[in-house]
Design a protein around this motif. Structure first.
Motif, PDB file in Angstrom:
ATOM      1  N   LYS A   1      -6.052   3.837   3.048  1.00 51.70           N
ATOM      2  CA  LYS A   1      -6.976   3.568   2.283  1.00 51.70           C
ATOM      3  C   LYS A   1      -7.954   5.241   2.752  1.00 51.70           C
ATOM      4  O   LYS A   1      -7.396   5.899   1.480  1.00 51.70           O
ATOM      5  N   ALA A   2      -8.054   5.719   3.471  1.00 51.95           N
ATOM      6  CA  ALA A   2      -7.927   7.118   3.688  1.00 51.95           C
ATOM      7  C   ALA A   2      -7.013   8.405   3.250  1.00 51.95           C
ATOM      8  O   ALA A   2      -7.171   8.569   2.051  1.00 51.95           O
ATOM      9  N   ILE A   3      -5.878   7.864   2.932  1.00 52.72           N
ATOM     10  CA  ILE A   3      -4.715   8.848   2.248  1.00 52.72           C
ATOM     11  C   ILE A   3      -5.439   8.917   0.834  1.00 52.72           C
ATOM     12  O   ILE A   3      -5.228   9.955  -0.576  1.00 52.72           O
ATOM     13  N   GLY A   4      -5.362   7.121   0.338  1.00 53.92           N
ATOM     14  CA  GLY A   4      -5.610   7.049  -1.362  1.00 53.92           C
ATOM     15  C   GLY A   4      -6.791   7.209  -1.860  1.00 53.92           C
ATOM     16  O   GLY A   4      -6.944   8.686  -2.410  1.00 53.92           O
ATOM     17  N   LEU A   5      -8.015   8.052  -0.266  1.00 50.17           N
ATOM     18  CA  LEU A   5      -9.069   8.687  -0.903  1.00 50.17           C
ATOM     19  C   LEU A   5      -8.751  10.157  -1.132  1.00 50.17           C
ATOM     20  O   LEU A   5      -9.592  10.643  -2.178  1.00 50.17           O
ATOM     21  N   GLN A   6      -8.729  11.109  -0.021  1.00 51.99           N
ATOM     22  CA  GLN A   6      -8.372  11.934   0.069  1.00 51.99           C
ATOM     23  C   GLN A   6      -7.431  12.756  -0.994  1.00 51.99           C
ATOM     24  O   GLN A   6      -7.770  13.058  -1.589  1.00 51.99           O
ATOM     25  N   ARG A   7      -6.522  11.518  -1.824  1.00 48.14           N
ATOM     26  CA  ARG A   7      -5.557  11.938  -2.929  1.00 48.14           C
ATOM     27  C   ARG A   7      -6.751  11.703  -4.299  1.00 48.14           C
ATOM     28  O   ARG A   7      -6.494  12.345  -5.318  1.00 48.14           O
ATOM     29  N   THR A   8      -7.830  11.293  -3.994  1.00 48.25           N
ATOM     30  CA  THR A   8      -8.296  11.025  -5.564  1.00 48.25           C
ATOM     31  C   THR A   8      -9.968  11.740  -5.320  1.00 48.25           C
ATOM     32  O   THR A   8     -10.465  11.639  -5.752  1.00 48.25           O
ATOM     33  N   GLY A   9      -9.751  12.840  -4.571  1.00 51.29           N
ATOM     34  CA  GLY A   9     -11.216  14.002  -4.446  1.00 51.29           C
ATOM     35  C   GLY A   9     -12.112  13.731  -3.024  1.00 51.29           C
ATOM     36  O   GLY A   9     -13.205  14.483  -3.563  1.00 51.29           O
ATOM     37  N   LYS A  10     -11.549  12.106  -2.953  1.00 47.83           N
ATOM     38  CA  LYS A  10     -13.329  11.561  -2.430  1.00 47.83           C
ATOM     39  C   LYS A  10     -12.281  12.679  -0.430  1.00 47.83           C
ATOM     40  O   LYS A  10     -12.406  11.451   0.314  1.00 47.83           O
ATOM     41  N   GLN A  11     -12.588  13.444   0.033  1.00 54.81           N
ATOM     42  CA  GLN A  11     -12.530  14.374   0.878  1.00 54.81           C
ATOM     43  C   GLN A  11     -13.113  13.647   2.372  1.00 54.81           C
ATOM     44  O   GLN A  11     -12.791  13.825   3.571  1.00 54.81           O
ATOM     45  N   ASP A  12     -14.371  13.605   1.931  1.00 53.75           N
ATOM     46  CA  ASP A  12     -15.722  13.891   3.083  1.00 53.75           C
ATOM     47  C   ASP A  12     -15.168  11.778   3.499  1.00 53.75           C
ATOM     48  O   ASP A  12     -15.192  12.082   4.023  1.00 53.75           O
ATOM     49  N   GLU A  13     -15.177  11.247   2.336  1.00 54.18           N
ATOM     50  CA  GLU A  13     -14.834   9.816   2.978  1.00 54.18           C
ATOM     51  C   GLU A  13     -14.160   9.492   3.609  1.00 54.18           C
ATOM     52  O   GLU A  13     -13.646   8.866   4.648  1.00 54.18           O
TER      53      GLU A  13
ATOM     54  N   ALA B   1      -3.933   1.204  -4.549  1.00 55.93           N
ATOM     55  CA  ALA B   1      -3.721   1.190  -2.676  1.00 55.93           C
ATOM     56  C   ALA B   1      -4.930   1.320  -2.055  1.00 55.93           C
ATOM     57  O   ALA B   1      -4.899   0.435  -1.316  1.00 55.93           O
ATOM     58  N   ILE B   2      -6.195   1.615  -2.562  1.00 57.24           N
ATOM     59  CA  ILE B   2      -7.776   2.158  -1.990  1.00 57.24           C
ATOM     60  C   ILE B   2      -7.677   0.001  -2.114  1.00 57.24           C
ATOM     61  O   ILE B   2      -8.373  -0.600  -0.730  1.00 57.24           O
ATOM     62  N   GLN B   3      -7.795  -0.219  -2.942  1.00 56.97           N
ATOM     63  CA  GLN B   3      -8.018  -1.854  -3.398  1.00 56.97           C
ATOM     64  C   GLN B   3      -7.219  -3.236  -2.400  1.00 56.97           C
ATOM     65  O   GLN B   3      -7.769  -3.267  -1.956  1.00 56.97           O
TER      66      GLN B   3
ATOM     67  N   ILE C   1       0.724  -0.991  -0.048  1.00 55.45           N
ATOM     68  CA  ILE C   1       0.220  -0.595   0.052  1.00 55.45           C
ATOM     69  C   ILE C   1       0.411   1.156   0.411  1.00 55.45           C
ATOM     70  O   ILE C   1       0.432   2.588  -0.874  1.00 55.45           O
ATOM     71  N   TYR C   2       2.112   1.155   0.765  1.00 52.88           N
ATOM     72  CA  TYR C   2       3.034   2.751   0.855  1.00 52.88           C
ATOM     73  C   TYR C   2       3.267   2.878  -1.023  1.00 52.88           C
ATOM     74  O   TYR C   2       3.962   3.918  -0.919  1.00 52.88           O
ATOM     75  N   ASP C   3       4.281   1.644  -1.350  1.00 51.19           N
ATOM     76  CA  ASP C   3       4.659   1.167  -2.485  1.00 51.19           C
ATOM     77  C   ASP C   3       3.553   2.296  -3.763  1.00 51.19           C
ATOM     78  O   ASP C   3       4.083   2.930  -4.542  1.00 51.19           O
ATOM     79  N   TYR C   4       2.422   1.718  -3.237  1.00 50.05           N
ATOM     80  CA  TYR C   4       0.883   2.198  -4.322  1.00 50.05           C
ATOM     81  C   TYR C   4       1.025   4.015  -4.295  1.00 50.05           C
ATOM     82  O   TYR C   4       1.095   4.207  -4.838  1.00 50.05           O
ATOM     83  N   LEU C   5       1.516   3.951  -3.311  1.00 47.09           N
ATOM     84  CA  LEU C   5       1.341   5.517  -2.295  1.00 47.09           C
ATOM     85  C   LEU C   5       1.874   6.643  -2.518  1.00 47.09           C
ATOM     86  O   LEU C   5       1.818   7.694  -3.486  1.00 47.09           O
ATOM     87  N   ASP C   6       2.846   5.858  -2.872  1.00 46.29           N
ATOM     88  CA  ASP C   6       3.940   6.437  -2.853  1.00 46.29           C
ATOM     89  C   ASP C   6       4.243   7.141  -4.620  1.00 46.29           C
ATOM     90  O   ASP C   6       5.139   7.857  -4.819  1.00 46.29           O
ATOM     91  N   ASN C   7       4.172   6.151  -5.544  1.00 46.32           N
ATOM     92  CA  ASN C   7       4.573   5.799  -6.684  1.00 46.32           C
ATOM     93  C   ASN C   7       3.531   6.229  -7.795  1.00 46.32           C
ATOM     94  O   ASN C   7       2.934   6.672  -8.542  1.00 46.32           O
ATOM     95  N   GLY C   8       2.340   7.078  -7.137  1.00 49.63           N
ATOM     96  CA  GLY C   8       0.753   8.011  -7.129  1.00 49.63           C
ATOM     97  C   GLY C   8      -0.269   6.924  -7.212  1.00 49.63           C
ATOM     98  O   GLY C   8      -1.128   7.941  -8.253  1.00 49.63           O
ATOM     99  N   ASN C   9      -0.065   5.475  -7.196  1.00 46.95           N
ATOM    100  CA  ASN C   9      -1.151   5.060  -8.302  1.00 46.95           C
ATOM    101  C   ASN C   9      -2.337   4.654  -6.755  1.00 46.95           C
ATOM    102  O   ASN C   9      -2.011   3.990  -6.390  1.00 46.95           O
TER     103      ASN C   9
END
Length: 972
Positions: free
Chosen positions: A51-63, A30-32, A18-26
């Protein structure tokens, strides 16, 4: 986040992908991956946060926030979850939540040094100085290390700096900080230089200069080793604050014996000398002059001291130092200011400057050194001085075909010759020449520039050519000729020359800045975007030189570029808050305590920036002009900006002018240079224009709050609310009228700035074309319409007549504005190209004003429509046979018809201009007498201006067409 090898958690292997996916911008993967992991390990909190970091970076701030809070309420103490939550909250710009996180962690694990340390830094991010002080002491009790103790002390100092009450700072916070440090001093626990620096800072802020002096001179002062002469510099500063001029003078002379090139000590030496002379100080009959040694207290001693330093330099066979020679000129300057006859003992200034030139003329700094002292010469000495310098320049036998130019044979001779040219211009010798003389100067400068290129034939693209300054100076003379004669061909030739200069020196910032200015003055913004971008402005430069870009984008009709440049600038200002917090944390970590107040001051300076306030206001207005009632309604647009008419978030009383107005190199003489009066006038003008724009913006926001007033009138509470909103609009309108009156007065005494100084605001042009007056008339209708709503249509004949007159007046004013847009932007006459950029600016003002009038008209429709329906119902009940519509309804129909007509005229004019521009064949221009290469550069500049005009007309036309569409929907 990538490097997590230090975490000894058995779950680390599971979290790694998950860390690797987030670091690479994927972020989606990371969420999956997090979801998969959570199915198997529901209690793995860190996976949920990732998972929350991944959601934040895909624009789903509330979730993301809901997930984060689920973990945060459990008060985790594992390092993985805490760090992940910290990252998430920072990305959400919610640093205050990090403090709660570590407060809970510290309660659960009270002896953890790491968690206490993180808590302290979390408080530092949000500026909770009192809590920082407590956290620092709690940390010191657990792990008694000096840095933690001094974190607490520094937090007390920060409480003093940020305290609203100066008395509280001086009587409580700083004395407590002083006692805490004294305790460590008595216990001999002071270890590092940073701790001594902090002690010094506290004493200095308390005004205890004597005590601070003792600390610096004592054993603690020996720890100040990171900077050269740190102790001496601090002593000097304290002597000056204490006005102990004998000690200051003695120390300065002592230090100058060691380092005769340190200018700060010359300044201190001369300051203290003249204070001693003014006080008629004399040394004691017995013993030393003072604790620092011998004091110089007469002009004769100072002259001897400076002459001795020069003699030492004269005897040197190796590299001589500039300091003593400049000190002699500085002493003459100061003696002359005081009217002291002893200045004659030092020699004739022009001869001394010639001597200085003979020693240091091959250094680029020679011109900046001598420019400070040119005023010491009388005007009749100028020519003699320049002739003498010319004779001292070694030029070879290589010459131009006419034999009028001989060239230097090496770079040192080139630098000397260049310095003579720069000094000639600084003495005003260029400005006294006629047109022919100036053209001759340009020819010679260009010849020297082209000859000097051979010395940089192997230079890298990032390096400047040795002869670049010849090219720049020639461009300056072209500008002089353009401004004096009005001949636009001079501007084109200047642009061609600078374009040529950039082809040889692609990194020359001065070429780019002057080109940028010339293009803007000719009304072309398109080439400016790339020029400014290639300057690669960094960090605070967005504030200091950003005005060169943001001032011109919108008024030259390049709305897309204006929007982009505003966003670019605002991104820097918005990140400033976060960035400075990080700098402060680093300063605590590394003990650079004296830097912390500097970072706080930088943050304040940027928050109070005039440029920041301007760009923020213009950005919101630009958004409205581009989108309101086209993409979104005006109400939705205002709501999306969180714009409130009641709130004025511009800090008017503490606005700072952070612009660098001397960023363009200038060799102009004193009478043509930027003065303090220019700076003050420019700041006043900028603030007045900003106030007008800000009030217009807030009135437009007020318009949206008044929109639903009629439907709410039945309720007493809402009536009160409406009254408040009406009074807000009336108050803002009153302020706008007052500002308009001030603007008219300022416009009459319009300040003239040097070409290379601050650009004028759009204020004078806005008044001249009638934009301000027309917008004010339109916005006044909002106040009249509120009265109409209250009175109704059947009892407001006089008011309706007034409103109808305003409707007619608006159409007339817009018609007059459209007339001022007429004329050719670009025309060819007698094979010469002529521009009229003011017509482009007038078109932009027409667009802005039309937008404001249409929004007000839309508001009128919303108010009149229900009133008309209500009146018709009343007539039906009374069986009134009078079918004539109310005057205001007829007036409104006349307004929409008039607006449509004016709008069509301007659209037709823009279409004609586009066709005319397309028909211009720049290739047919004759550009004599120029070489083919020079012609190519001039044509390239003309092409850029031509292309920019076309784009501006296209953007203006598109926006006005869209406004014409919204106008069709305005019906009652």
């Amino acid at each position: 986040m990538a490097s997590r090898g230090h975490v000894q958690d058995p779950n680390d292997r599971r979290l790694r992908p998950i860390y690797d996916y987030l670091d690479n911008g994927n972020n989606k993967m990371a969420i999956q991956q997090a979801d998969k992991l959570l199915k198997k390990h529901k209690d793995l909190h860190c996976a949920k946060v990732l998972k929350a970091i991944g959601l934040q970076r895909t624009g789903k701030q509330d979730e993301a926030f809901i997930l984060a809070q689920e973990v945060a309420t459990l008060e985790p103490t594992d390092d993985n979850s805490l760090q992940a939550l910290t990252i998430l909250y920072r990305e959400m710009h919610r640093p205050e939540l990090v403090t709660k996180l570590y407060e809970a962690a510290v309660k659960k694990v009270p002896l953890s040094e790491e968690y206490h340390s993180h808590l302290f830094m979390a408080y530092a991010r949000v500026g909770e100085y009192k809590k920082m002080q407590q956290a620092g002491m709690a940390l010191y009790k657990i792990v008694p290390k000096n840095p933690y103790y001094f974190w607490s002390v520094m937090s007390l100092v920060m409480q003093a700096i940020s305290a609203q009450d100066e008395k509280l700072a001086q009587t409580m916070f700083l004395p407590l900080a002083e006692r805490m440090v004294e305790k460590m001093v008595k216990e001999e626990k002071i270890e590092a230089e940073a701790e001594v620096q902090l002690y010094f800072m506290i004493l200095e802020r308390l005004g205890k200069c004597e005590e601070a002096l003792e600390v610096i001179r004592g054993p603690l002062g020996e720890k100040l080793t990171s900077e050269l002469q740190s102790r001496e510099s601090k002593c000097m500063m304290l002597y000056q604050r204490l006005q102990r001029w004998p000690e200051g003078n003695a120390l300065a002379s002592k230090l100058l014996l060691k380092n005769p090139d340190d200018w700060q000590f010359y300044s201190c030496y001369f300051d203290s000398l003249f204070h001693l002379i003014d006080q008629s100080w004399s040394p004691p009959e017995e013993g030393e002059h003072c604790t620092e040694g011998v004091v110089h207290y007469t002009v004769a001693e100072a002259i001897t001291f400076v002459e001795d330093r020069i003699q030492v330099e004269d005897k040197k066979e190796t590299r001589q130092l500039r300091g003593p020679y400049l000190a002699r000129l500085e002493l003459i300057h100061r003696l002359r200011e005081r009217g002291c006859p002893e200045e004659a003992q030092l020699g004739e200034p022009w001869e001394l400057m010639m001597q200085y030139f003979s020693q240091f003329g091959d250094k680029p700094c020679c011109i900046t050194d001598l420019k400070l002292y040119l005023h010491l010469m009388s005007p009749d000495q100028h020519l003699k001085f320049i002739s003498g310098l010319g004779e001292a320049v070694p030029l070879g036998g290589e010459s131009l075909e006419e034999g009028s130019c001989v060239f230097p044979e090496d770079t040192k001779a080139l630098q000397r010759h260049l310095c003579v040219c720069q000094l000639s211009r600084a003495l005003g010798l260029h400005h006294t020449l006629g047109t022919k003389g100036k053209l001759r100067v340009i020819r010679d400068l260009k010849a020297h520039y082209h000859h000097g290129l051979k010395f940089g034939a192997t230079a890298l693209k990032t390096e400047l050519q040795f002869s670049d300054m010849y090219c720049l100076m020639a461009a300056h003379v072209y500008v002089d000729l353009w401004k004096e004669t009005g001949e636009e061909s001079m501007a084109w030739q200047g642009i061609g020359l600078l374009q040529e200069g950039l082809s040889h020196s692609p990194s020359n910032a001065q070429f780019k800045l002057l080109l940028l200015l010339l293009y803007c003055h000719l009304g072309a913004f398109e080439p400016v975007v790339d020029l400014y971008s290639s300057l690669d402005a960094k960090h605070v430069q967005h504030d200091t030189i950003g005005y060169l870009l943001t001032r011109y984008a919108e008024p030259l009709g390049q709305f897309a570029a204006a929007s982009q440049s505003c966003n670019f600038t605002l991104r820097f200002f918005h990140s400033n808050q976060k960035d400075t917090s990080e700098y402060i944390i680093q300063a605590y970590k590394y003990g650079a305590f004296e830097k912390i107040p500097e970072f706080i001051a930088l943050r304040s300076r940027l928050n109070q920036s005039l440029h920041f306030a301007q760009v923020r206001t213009e950005r919101m207005l630009l958004d409205l002009f581009l989108e309101a009632d086209i993409v979104l309604s005006l109400e939705e647009s205002v709501k999306s900006m969180s714009l409130s008419p009641e709130e004025d978030d511009i800090p008017w009383d503490i606005l700072r002018d952070n612009r660098d107005l001397t960023v363009l190199t200038s060799w102009d003489p004193r009478d043509r240079s930027l003065t303090e009066d220019h700076r003050r006038a420019s700041m006043e003008e900028e603030c007045l224009w900003l106030r007008m724009r800000s009030l217009t913006l807030r009135l437009l926001a007020a318009l949206t709050t008044l929109g639903h007033a009629h439907q709410q009138q039945n309720s007493l509470a809402s009536e009160n609310g409406i009254g408040d909103k009406t009074s807000v609009a009336a108050r803002l309108f009153s302020q706008l009228e007052q500002t308009l009156q001030k603007a008219a007065c300022m416009s009459e005494k319009r300040a003239q700035y040097p070409f290379l100084g601050p650009p004028s605001t759009r204020l004078a042009a806005a008044l001249a074309c009638g934009s301000c007056q027309c917008q004010t008339s339109a916005l006044q209708l909002t106040v009249h319409l509120q009265e109409l709503e209250t009175m109704g249509l059947d009892e407001s004949t006089e008011l309706q007549t007034r409103i109808c007159n305003t409707f007619k007046s608006l159409v007339i004013q817009l018609q007059e504005m459209s007339n001022k847009c007429k004329g050719d932007l670009l025309e060819m006459k007698d094979s010469r190209l002529k521009t009229q950029p003011s017509l482009l600016e007038n078109l932009v003002f027409f667009l802005e004003t039309m937008c404001v009038v249409l929004w007000v008209a839309s508001h009128c429709a919303k108010v009149i429509r229900p009133l008309k329906a209500s009146l018709q119902k009343k007539k039906k009940k009374k069986k009134d046979t009078n079918t004539a519509p109310p005057a205001v309804v007829c007036g409104f129909q006349g307004l929409t018809g008039g607006l449509q007509e004016v709008l069509n005229q301007v659209l037709e004019h823009i279409k004609t201009q586009e066709t005319g521009l397309m028909a211009i064949k720049l290739a047919s221009l004759t550009l004599e007498p120029h070489t083919q290469e020079e012609e190519a550069f001039i044509r390239a500049g003309m092409d850029k201006v031509h292309s920019s005009y076309l784009r501006s007309l296209q953007e203006l036309g598109d926006l006005l067409k869209r406004r014409a569409e919204t106008l069709k929907t305005l019906k009652i």
